[in-house]
Design an enzyme around this catalytic site. Sequence first.
Site, PDB file in Angstrom:
ATOM      1  N   GLU A  60       0.815  -1.223   0.000  1.00  0.00           N
ATOM      2  CA  GLU A  60       0.000   0.000   0.000  1.00  0.00           C
ATOM      3  C   GLU A  60       0.842   1.263   0.000  1.00  0.00           C
ATOM      4  O   GLU A  60       0.582   2.207  -0.747  1.00  0.00           O
ATOM      5  CB  GLU A  60      -0.973   0.008   1.186  1.00  0.00           C
ATOM      6  CG  GLU A  60      -2.215  -0.851   0.979  1.00  0.00           C
ATOM      7  CD  GLU A  60      -1.977  -2.329   1.270  1.00  0.00           C
ATOM      8  OE1 GLU A  60      -0.879  -2.668   1.734  1.00  0.00           O
ATOM      9  OE2 GLU A  60      -2.899  -3.136   1.035  1.00  0.00           O
ATOM     10  N   HIS A 129     -10.602  -4.769  10.044  1.00  0.00           N
ATOM     11  CA  HIS A 129     -11.257  -4.600   8.745  1.00  0.00           C
ATOM     12  C   HIS A 129     -12.534  -3.766   8.822  1.00  0.00           C
ATOM     13  O   HIS A 129     -13.302  -3.740   7.885  1.00  0.00           O
ATOM     14  CB  HIS A 129     -11.592  -5.963   8.131  1.00  0.00           C
ATOM     15  CG  HIS A 129     -10.414  -6.666   7.561  1.00  0.00           C
ATOM     16  ND1 HIS A 129      -9.415  -7.186   8.343  1.00  0.00           N
ATOM     17  CD2 HIS A 129     -10.054  -6.937   6.285  1.00  0.00           C
ATOM     18  CE1 HIS A 129      -8.499  -7.753   7.576  1.00  0.00           C
ATOM     19  NE2 HIS A 129      -8.858  -7.612   6.325  1.00  0.00           N
TER      20      HIS A 129
END
Lengths: 333, 357
Positions: A60, A129
């Site tokens: 990322e 998450h």
Amino acid sequence: MQTITYREALNQALSEELERDENVFLMGEEVAEYDGAYKVSKGLLEAFGDRRIVDSPISELGFAGLGVGAAMVGLRPVIEFMTFNFSILALDQVINSAAKMLYMSGGQIPMPMVFRGPTGAALQLSAQHSQACETWYVHAPGIKLVTPGTPADAKGLLKASIRDNDPVAFMEGELLYNVKGEVPDVEDGDFVIPLGKADVKREGSDVSIITHGKMVHVALQAAKKLEKDGIEAEVLDLRTLRPLDVDAILETVRKTNRAVYLEEGWPYAGIGSQIVATIQEEAFDALDAPILRVTQADVPMPYAKRLEQMAKPDADRVVRACNRVLYRNGTGS
Amino acid sequence: MPETETMSPEEEVAEADLDRFDKDQLLGFLREMLLYRRFEEKAEEAYAIGKIGGFCHLHIGQEAVALGIIGPLREDDYVITAYRDHTQALAKGVDAVGVMAELYGKDTGTSRGKGGSMHIFDAEKGFMGGHGIVGGQVPLAAGIGFAIRYREEDRVCVCFMGDAAVNQGAFHEALNMAAVWKLPVLFVVENNEYGMGTAFSRVSALPVVERAQGLGVPAHHVDGQDLLATWTLTESLVEKIRNGEGPQYLDARTYRFKGHSMSDPVSGTYRSKEEVESKVRERDPITILRNRLFEEGMLDEEGLKAMDTEVRKEVDEAAQAADDAPFPADEELYTHVYSEINEHGRLFFDGRDREDD
């Protein structure tokens, strides 16, 4: 009008912008061969090829930074985070590079790029998450933040974000992708919604529920419940959090004199904190009650279904908050 | 720091051949490096009297890395670097007056006084900054390389970093992507042996040169104090990159003669005075080139003195121009935060626009 899902609306926006501008490319994990982790980029690889639809490694920080570098020399990257949860790894590049580049270069290097993907919780994905990431992004001057809640807003705002010359964080929702709604037909021409314009999703005169993103639907549910009690709630969807349509916020507060801010994220330094501050600074005299916030419980997201339900803001909580600012004993549900 | 393993023979640099360069070129090299040295000394002076503030990282001792790597590039190639960036900007053709004015925080500075020492930018010259987070510029370089490849250009991007940057995740993520997509980037580690006050070998299991091979980027090393060797090797690496062979990695071994930044001591607890003195005596890139020119009869003391007087004058003029220039106007505080001011919504939330209401 076409009735399509939020996912299809995003896909149309991407496809149309890729078609319109050769400088636009899409990069992220699983965006190409896999058709997108949430299928937002379905068919784009086939249509535009692997030069413009690029599968990244799971890096990322690396590919967010790569996008910034490409934008530095004039490309218009759309960087997809599988979810914004994972973008926390990339925040150095978002905050220190993308947000500050124009300023620290004295105006020489604009950042025409988009970071996009879902934010917030889905179902039982637990702590890492399931978090709303708006605050991380909106905090830094230099970034714009867009949070569409409906298919039409998703399409029109994504197209505007890709055309914007500043870095835009574009936050979607896993639970929104299947939501259907009316979107202008492709044949009817370019459908673009300018950034910085809030939208009244429901008119009302008794209390304002101000919100953004996925929570628009929760606000509308709450308004329906309140209606049964004879309360007319106005639902103001901010749509973009920076630039922020302050005029629309002040207008609804001056109309109803009572407000509740609803958001998916945590309360501390949440979006609601800023909205409350703005209202009390600029429309204090219009208020008949303190503004309340409905947020996620101030805990990491638990896994167990019942606990998760308790942690999330829901329509009943919004109804209770509205009743409190109306100083009435509502049924609550 | 332990001696590093040598690379495979074909990656070894041949002893740089003086004959490859003509006399004017060689004298030009010396003049250029002298300019960098005097520029940094002037910055040091200006810092001492409060004309320059903040962090200010000098490049003194590392001049041959800047010139030897940027010199062989084309004008339309890109350079991106970390915060020790003044001389690299000069090497890329950025105007010395603009760089000095930026250090002084003036409106005529390269970033209009908004960046300062660590953020020198000149997009027109392909100098893409001055970045302040260790290793943060490495993914940006991959992005510039990506854009070059995307547009099917034959440009090259050079990415400088200090040795400490190779321990950042950003380095590994960026080199992997550069290798897998064959991006036209030359990654240069200015290996001055210390990340601030920590010797590289104290915090790294493998030497700098070995850190790229596992990522699929061919690695090379060079004596970064030897300008001609650095120049020669860089030419061959840039040619490979331009030919589409993908990224290359260069460990340029150098030494910082000054403290990490202006607020740090030159030596002390982390490196001895003797170590620094011996490096300055034996490993000064300017002295090394000067001696070769003396030996070849291309330059004498008098010629050197004249050259030095010239560059000192140039630097003095840059400092004077910086000193004379105006500071940015107050209104500049809010410019360049966004390139598009939104007609519908508010972008700034400090409430200062309503203070007088």
